[in-house]
Design an enzyme around this catalytic site. Structure first.
Site, mmCIF file in Angstrom:
data_model
loop_
_atom_site.group_PDB
_atom_site.id
_atom_site.type_symbol
_atom_site.label_atom_id
_atom_site.label_comp_id
_atom_site.label_asym_id
_atom_site.label_seq_id
_atom_site.Cartn_x
_atom_site.Cartn_y
_atom_site.Cartn_z
ATOM 1 N N TYR A 115 0.802 -1.229 0.000
ATOM 2 C CA TYR A 115 0.000 0.000 0.000
ATOM 3 C C TYR A 115 0.835 1.279 0.000
ATOM 4 O O TYR A 115 0.852 2.008 -0.967
ATOM 5 C CB TYR A 115 -0.958 0.004 1.214
ATOM 6 N N PRO A 128 -11.428 -0.453 -3.576
ATOM 7 C CA PRO A 128 -12.625 -1.112 -4.112
ATOM 8 C C PRO A 128 -13.877 -0.271 -3.882
ATOM 9 O O PRO A 128 -13.891 0.659 -3.073
ATOM 10 C CB PRO A 128 -12.726 -2.405 -3.282
ATOM 11 N N HIS A 349 -7.794 0.961 1.034
ATOM 12 C CA HIS A 349 -7.544 -0.424 1.393
ATOM 13 C C HIS A 349 -6.493 -0.649 2.492
ATOM 14 O O HIS A 349 -6.415 -1.738 3.071
ATOM 15 C CB HIS A 349 -7.090 -1.135 0.121
ATOM 16 N N SER A 560 -11.768 -12.181 -5.808
ATOM 17 C CA SER A 560 -11.942 -12.195 -4.369
ATOM 18 C C SER A 560 -13.392 -12.502 -4.017
ATOM 19 O O SER A 560 -14.307 -11.998 -4.673
ATOM 20 C CB SER A 560 -11.574 -10.813 -3.816
HETATM 21 N N1 COA Z 1 -19.527 -30.177 0.466
HETATM 22 C C1 COA Z 1 -20.508 -29.470 1.054
HETATM 23 N N2 COA Z 1 -20.306 -28.230 1.580
HETATM 24 C C2 COA Z 1 -19.083 -27.686 1.473
HETATM 25 C C3 COA Z 1 -18.028 -28.376 0.848
HETATM 26 C C4 COA Z 1 -18.289 -29.684 0.335
HETATM 27 N N3 COA Z 1 -17.340 -30.399 -0.271
HETATM 28 N N4 COA Z 1 -16.933 -27.599 0.896
HETATM 29 C C5 COA Z 1 -17.277 -26.458 1.520
HETATM 30 N N5 COA Z 1 -18.577 -26.516 1.880
HETATM 31 C C6 COA Z 1 -19.337 -25.528 2.639
HETATM 32 C C7 COA Z 1 -18.538 -25.000 3.808
HETATM 33 O O1 COA Z 1 -18.682 -25.836 4.919
HETATM 34 C C8 COA Z 1 -19.154 -23.637 4.017
HETATM 35 O O2 COA Z 1 -20.378 -23.823 4.682
HETATM 36 P P1 COA Z 1 -21.115 -22.619 5.480
HETATM 37 O O3 COA Z 1 -21.686 -21.709 4.441
HETATM 38 O O4 COA Z 1 -22.169 -23.324 6.224
HETATM 39 O O5 COA Z 1 -20.075 -21.975 6.315
HETATM 40 C C9 COA Z 1 -19.476 -23.183 2.609
HETATM 41 O O6 COA Z 1 -19.563 -24.383 1.824
HETATM 42 C C10 COA Z 1 -18.468 -22.254 1.988
HETATM 43 O O7 COA Z 1 -17.190 -22.870 1.959
HETATM 44 P P2 COA Z 1 -16.189 -22.643 0.731
HETATM 45 O O8 COA Z 1 -16.949 -22.135 -0.429
HETATM 46 O O9 COA Z 1 -15.384 -23.875 0.540
HETATM 47 O O10 COA Z 1 -15.171 -21.583 1.186
HETATM 48 P P3 COA Z 1 -15.201 -20.357 2.165
HETATM 49 O O11 COA Z 1 -16.507 -19.675 2.214
HETATM 50 O O12 COA Z 1 -14.618 -20.866 3.425
HETATM 51 O O13 COA Z 1 -14.206 -19.356 1.439
HETATM 52 C C11 COA Z 1 -12.031 -18.433 1.163
HETATM 53 C C12 COA Z 1 -12.906 -19.692 1.107
HETATM 54 C C13 COA Z 1 -10.643 -18.768 0.705
HETATM 55 C C14 COA Z 1 -12.607 -17.356 0.227
HETATM 56 C C15 COA Z 1 -12.060 -17.920 2.630
HETATM 57 O O14 COA Z 1 -11.455 -18.845 3.466
HETATM 58 C C16 COA Z 1 -11.319 -16.628 2.809
HETATM 59 O O15 COA Z 1 -10.131 -16.605 3.050
HETATM 60 N N6 COA Z 1 -12.047 -15.463 2.710
HETATM 61 C C17 COA Z 1 -11.487 -14.159 2.890
HETATM 62 C C18 COA Z 1 -11.203 -13.545 1.558
HETATM 63 C C19 COA Z 1 -10.906 -12.090 1.691
HETATM 64 O O16 COA Z 1 -10.238 -11.640 2.587
HETATM 65 N N7 COA Z 1 -11.454 -11.338 0.733
HETATM 66 C C20 COA Z 1 -11.389 -9.937 0.729
HETATM 67 C C21 COA Z 1 -10.187 -9.399 0.080
HETATM 68 S S1 COA Z 1 -10.300 -7.650 0.020
#
Ligand code: COA
Length: 633
Positions: A115, A128, A349, A560
């Site tokens: 940044y 953003p 950001h 993202s």
């Molecule tokens: N079968 C059934 N359900 C599943 C599954 C499977 N094989 N795999 C995952 N799921 C479910 C999870 O249990 C979760 O359930 P919930 O909604 O009840 O919590 C849901 O599906 C979502 O999981 P998934 O899509 O795998 O990933 P996530 O939501 O954990 O996201 C990342 C993954 C990497 C995006 C997240 O960990 C992350 O780091 N987010 C932050 C990103 C960020 O900072 N963005 C902003 C930048 S400015």
């Protein structure tokens, strides 16, 4: 989030923030509600991954993006870098020493590299936009009422922040670092000639009690706490906003447009501007305020897609012909309330990723639902204070230069935002697949469908499991994702083969994502090794100049996931001139997407990408569904 000009962002960095020490974590992140339930454990330190593990993973991510000959060269460079007498081994020691001496070995490097050292404009390249559920305002009263509720909802949220009762975020069973939540109100980035700084006024002994409202490029200070320290109610806020509007009926010189400039240029202009006492006082009021509210007019040059219009309004205010002068882009939180019902915000950001900002928005939406009727009026309000600027010839010239620079940036950015209604998380989960990995693979497939080759692909993963954690990159382009894209586009293959390729690509992505959230990705470790070399006055190792590194970090896809409880979406510009930006909010039965690309790149077009993405999602849906049905027979 994007990097410019931002050389570093071009290498695939987006998103993060900083806090000083573990003790601050304790004092700022332990909501009393949670403390009553028992203290969560202290967060662990971000690990320094093993060098060989990172190099093995790195090579795997390079492979799909280079020729065989190029790969052999990269492999040789990596081998030399990582052997026991290689430079990598020495740099690794430096990282391990830094880990012992700090709470988070990456935090200070990251905030500067991602940044404050970046000299490109914040607009498009870094900040953003977040588009709130869209509305239709018929009258000025509608607009001001809504703006007042946004302000009241944010002040209500601030009470939770001040009282440390923001519920602690979790990832599965893990408690997450919450310090970003305490850094978004009362914060401002200050331009510098070679490096910017960030001031957390909200954490200083005499924290701000005012907001700033921008209208027709005028800025007004509004005290938002009454005599006894109580936040003004909605009625009172409407009264103050109306006063602002009545006193700024015509546009004035757009001083705010200076904040859209390249940071070196703005840094110099800022020094010049501040020499005048009146200007200095106004700058301080803007910088110190809790947040800023921009009251805009109707969208200039509206298109047939209101979601895209709203995204552009939030990202760049539609430039000098629109409302870019009615902003202060250095301010962390800047709400945008348009005359006809386009509503949202843009945020700087440096102090935070999207999730705390989306959380604030969800709180505002809840607040609005619960406080439909304005509370009773109150008496004795301090009149909003106009913040004056004396603009001499030199500053006028800077403003003209900023307008020209912004005009070209605005002309270059194109966006396509939409709600995909084919299906959402529920369907993907029903197929026992990760929704995030599924969407990421759809993005890979869409890229391959258009370009006939894979694109290096950045996804933000949160490392907030660790003290002062920010993000790691998920390199979503893999050998498996390429095999999957090829399989999906091959009419010779049957459904079972396609389904197999889909599962294997999703598993590879999920596996990388798991490593990334556990601090075991490739990019932050490599960045640390590079910065350790620079800090020690050594030459930048050959690995960072190699085609394998350059191509795998030229992130043509910058993506993202920013989930929100309401029908909102975040959006940002691409990281590289020939790339795409793609932010999404997956919901039960739909997914909101904000896509972007640059007009100057003949290869990319966000509307074409939308079509390819929708087609990819539906094809994947059909493949998964058919395979699932077959399994049930
Ligand atoms: N079968 C059934 N359900 C599943 C599954 C499977 N094989 N795999 C995952 N799921 C479910 C999870 O249990 C979760 O359930 P919930 O909604 O009840 O919590 C849901 O599906 C979502 O999981 P998934 O899509 O795998 O990933 P996530 O939501 O954990 O996201 C990342 C993954 C990497 C995006 C997240 O960990 C992350 O780091 N987010 C932050 C990103 C960020 O900072 N963005 C902003 C930048 S400015």
């Amino acid at each position: 989030m994007a990097l410019s000009a931002a050389f570093i962002l071009r290498q695939g960095l987006r998103c993060s923030r900083v806090v000083r020490s573990g003790s601050i974590f304790i004092s700022h992140t332990m909501p009393s509600r949670l403390l009553h339930q028992g203290d969560p454990p202290a967060l662990p330190q971000l690990p320094v991954p093993h060098l060989q593990d990172t190099l093995t993973k790195y090579l795997k991510t390079v492979k799909p993006l280079v020729t065989e000959e190029e790969y052999m060269v990269t492999e040789e460079i990596v081998k030399k870098f990582g052997n026991s007498t290689g430079i990598g081994t020495k740099l690794q020691q430096k990282l391990e020493e830094k880990k012992k001496a700090t709470d988070n070995w990456l935090a200070d490097w990251w905030i500067n590299a991602a940044y404050l050292d970046c000299r490109g404009p914040l607009v498009v390249w870094s900040s953003p936009g977040l588009v709130f559920p869209l509305l239709e305002f018929k009258t000025l009263d509608d607009q001001l009422n809504y703006a007042a509720k946004v302000i009241a909802g944010t002040l209500d949220y601030k009470i939770m922040v001040d009282e440390k009762t923001v519920p602690v975020d979790r990832m599965g069973k893990d408690v997450l670092d919450m310090s970003q939540y305490f850094k978004i109100l009362g914060t401002c980035r200050i331009p510098g000639v070679t490096r910017d700084t960030i001031r957390f006024y909200g954490q200083e002994p005499d924290p701000p009690k005012h907001i700033v409202v921008a209208h027709n490029n005028h800025f007004f200070k509004i005290d938002v706490y009454g005599k006894h320290g109580k936040p003004l109610n909605v009625r009172q806020l409407v009264h103050q906003l109306r006063n602002v509007v009545e006193r700024s009926t015509h546009p004035t010189v757009p001083v705010g447009i200076l904040t859209t400039q390249n940071r070196n240029v703005w840094g110099k202009a800022y020094k010049m501007l501040r020499k005048d006492k009146v200007n200095k006082a106004s700058l301080e009021e803007i910088q110190r305020c809790i947040f800023l509210v921009a009251l805009d007019g109707p969208v200039v040059n509206p298109t047939s897609n209101i979601m895209t219009d709203a995204a552009l309004e939030c990202v760049h205010g539609n430039g000098p012909q629109g409302y870019a002068g009615n902003r202060w882009y250095d301010k962390t939180i800047q709400f945008i309330i348009g005359k006809k019902g386009i509503v949202g915000l843009t945020y700087e950001h440096t102090p935070a990723e999207g999730p705390p900002i989306a959380n604030l928005m969800d709180h505002i939406m809840d607040y609005m639902a619960e406080h439909a009727d304005p509370r009773p009026p109150a008496v004795e309000l301090t009149r909003p204070q106009r913040l004056m600027f004396n603009v001499g010839q030199e500053v006028k010239q800077e403003i003209e230069d900023a307008k020209i620079a912004l005009e070209s940036l605005v002309g270059d950015l194109e966006m396509t935002c939409f709600k995909f209604t084919g299906f959402g998380k529920n369907f993907i989960k029903s197929q026992k697949m990760s929704p995030d990995s599924f969407i990421q693979m759809a993005i890979q497939l869409a890229f391959y469908r258009i370009h006939g080759e894979p694109g290096a692909h950045y996804e933000s993963a949160s490392t907030r499991k660790f003290v002062q954690g920010r993000t790691e990159t998920i390199r979503s382009c893999s050998e498996e994702s390429v095999a999957f894209a090829k399989a999906m586009l091959n009419p010779e293959l049957d459904n079972a083969e396609k389904a197999q390729a889909l599962r294997s690509a999703i598993d590879a992505h999920k596996n990388y994502a798991k490593n990334a959230v556990n601090g075991l990705g490739v990019d932050r470790h490599l960045l640390g090794l590079k910065l350790a070399a620079i800090e020690a006055g050594m030459d930048v190792p050959k690995l960072f100049m190699d085609v394998g590194y350059l191509r795998s970090s030229h992130m043509r896809l910058s993506t993202s996931q920013v989930p929100a409880r309401c029908e909102a979406f975040m959006c940002f510009g691409p990281l590289v001139p020939d790339g795409y930006g793609c932010c999404y909010n997956p919901r039960g039965d739909a997914v909101f997407f904000g896509l972007s690309a640059f007009n100057s790149s003949p290869e990319t077009d966000s509307a074409t990408f939308r079509n390819a993405l929708e087609e990819s999602l539906m094809d994947m849906h059909d493949v998964a569904l058919k395979e699932g049905l077959k399994a049930k027979l």
